[in-house]
Design a protein around this motif. Structure first.
Motif, short mmCIF file in Angstrom:
data_model
loop_
_atom_site.label_atom_id
_atom_site.label_comp_id
_atom_site.label_asym_id
_atom_site.label_seq_id
_atom_site.Cartn_x
_atom_site.Cartn_y
_atom_site.Cartn_z
N LYS A 10 0.47 -0.78 0.04
CA LYS A 10 0.20 -0.18 0.12
C LYS A 10 0.87 1.23 0.02
N PRO A 11 0.51 1.96 -0.31
CA PRO A 11 1.16 4.07 -0.44
C PRO A 11 1.83 3.75 0.17
N ALA A 12 0.40 4.22 1.61
CA ALA A 12 0.63 4.58 2.73
C ALA A 12 2.33 3.52 3.40
N ALA A 13 1.73 2.40 3.47
CA ALA A 13 3.16 1.27 3.98
C ALA A 13 4.79 1.80 3.19
N VAL A 14 4.22 2.17 1.92
CA VAL A 14 6.14 2.94 1.35
C VAL A 14 6.16 3.62 2.02
N ASP A 15 5.18 5.19 2.81
CA ASP A 15 6.13 6.08 3.40
C ASP A 15 6.92 5.17 4.56
N TYR A 16 5.87 4.48 4.99
CA TYR A 16 6.80 4.24 6.65
C TYR A 16 8.20 3.41 6.73
N LEU A 17 8.13 2.43 5.57
CA LEU A 17 9.35 1.63 4.77
C LEU A 17 10.20 3.17 4.58
N GLY A 18 10.24 3.86 4.00
CA GLY A 18 10.86 4.62 3.48
C GLY A 18 11.48 5.62 4.45
N ALA A 19 10.91 5.68 5.29
CA ALA A 19 10.86 6.91 6.62
C ALA A 19 11.48 6.06 7.79
N ILE A 20 11.25 5.08 7.66
CA ILE A 20 12.46 3.77 8.60
C ILE A 20 13.73 3.64 7.99
N THR A 21 14.07 3.39 6.90
CA THR A 21 14.97 3.58 6.39
C THR A 21 16.24 4.73 6.58
N LEU A 22 15.12 5.93 5.71
CA LEU A 22 16.37 7.49 5.90
C LEU A 22 16.34 7.50 7.79
N LEU A 23 15.83 7.10 8.47
CA LEU A 23 16.00 7.32 10.27
C LEU A 23 17.26 6.08 10.60
N GLU A 24 16.70 5.02 9.64
CA GLU A 24 17.75 3.69 10.41
C GLU A 24 18.68 4.44 10.08
N PHE A 25 19.21 5.20 8.65
CA PHE A 25 20.57 5.38 8.03
C PHE A 25 21.16 6.63 8.83
N GLN A 26 20.11 7.61 9.26
CA GLN A 26 20.48 8.37 9.98
C GLN A 26 21.16 7.88 11.45
N ARG A 27 20.49 6.89 12.24
CA ARG A 27 21.07 6.27 13.22
C ARG A 27 22.46 5.33 13.22
N ASN A 28 22.37 5.22 11.88
CA ASN A 28 24.32 4.38 11.48
C ASN A 28 24.73 4.96 11.27
N VAL A 29 24.71 6.52 11.10
CA VAL A 29 25.71 7.42 10.54
C VAL A 29 25.69 8.43 10.98
N GLY A 30 25.17 8.39 12.74
CA GLY A 30 25.41 9.23 14.21
C GLY A 30 24.53 10.75 13.98
N GLU A 31 23.57 10.43 12.66
CA GLU A 31 23.11 12.01 12.39
C GLU A 31 21.45 12.33 13.06
N ARG A 32 21.33 11.45 13.93
CA ARG A 32 20.18 11.24 14.19
C ARG A 32 19.71 12.97 15.09
N GLY A 33 18.33 12.99 14.76
CA GLY A 33 17.71 14.57 14.88
C GLY A 33 16.69 14.32 16.16
N GLU A 34 16.42 15.00 16.57
CA GLU A 34 15.01 15.32 17.67
C GLU A 34 14.29 14.65 17.98
N ASP A 35 13.90 13.35 18.65
CA ASP A 35 13.36 12.51 18.55
C ASP A 35 13.00 11.45 17.33
N ALA A 36 14.51 11.05 16.93
CA ALA A 36 14.51 10.24 15.47
C ALA A 36 13.65 8.41 16.35
N ASP A 37 14.31 8.35 17.62
CA ASP A 37 13.93 6.86 17.74
C ASP A 37 12.63 6.75 18.52
N LEU A 38 11.92 7.76 18.30
CA LEU A 38 10.09 7.77 18.74
C LEU A 38 9.40 7.99 17.45
N TRP A 39 10.00 8.83 16.62
CA TRP A 39 9.38 8.56 14.89
C TRP A 39 9.97 7.16 14.40
#
Length: 107
Positions: free
Chosen positions: A7-36
């Motif tokens: 579903k299109p909404a699921a793709v949005d969540y997958l994309g967001a998870i991918t971006l947040l995991e990438f940021q976590r791995n490279v040390g670029e965590r934003g505010e509340d990234a873990d919560l998101w």
């Protein structure tokens, strides 16, 4: 392509998870990234992952009190009703907590 069946909404969540995991791995965590990340996992239907993320957040000092009710929701969807009730009672009173406790009373 596998994503064409998702579903299109699921793709949005997958994309967001991918971006947040990438940021976590490279040390670029934003505010509340873990919560998101937990939020996206929950809305994607990955309740186990959401539970793990929310539990990790509750173990950090200065944890936001509303995280407890989010953890309780993930536990509820995993069928862990006793744990869900315990977690929800640690949260401040709110409409979500009230609704969750209502559903727990019927389980």
């Amino acid at each position: 392509m596998i994503l064409s069946r998702v579903k299109p909404a699921a793709v949005d969540y997958l994309g967001a998870i991918t971006l947040l995991e990438f940021q976590r791995n490279v040390g670029e965590r934003g505010e509340d990234a873990d919560l998101w990340l937990a939020y996206c996992a929950f809305h994607l239907g990955d309740y186990k992952r959401a539970m793990e993320e929310y539990k990790a957040l509750t173990e950090k000092p200065g944890c936001r009190p509303d995280v407890w009710v989010y953890l309780a929701c993930a536990l509820f969807f995993l069928g862990l009703y006793k744990e869900a009730e315990e977690a929800s009672l640690k949260a401040p009173k709110c409409q979500l907590q009230n609704r969750l406790l209502f559903h727990l009373a019927h389980k």
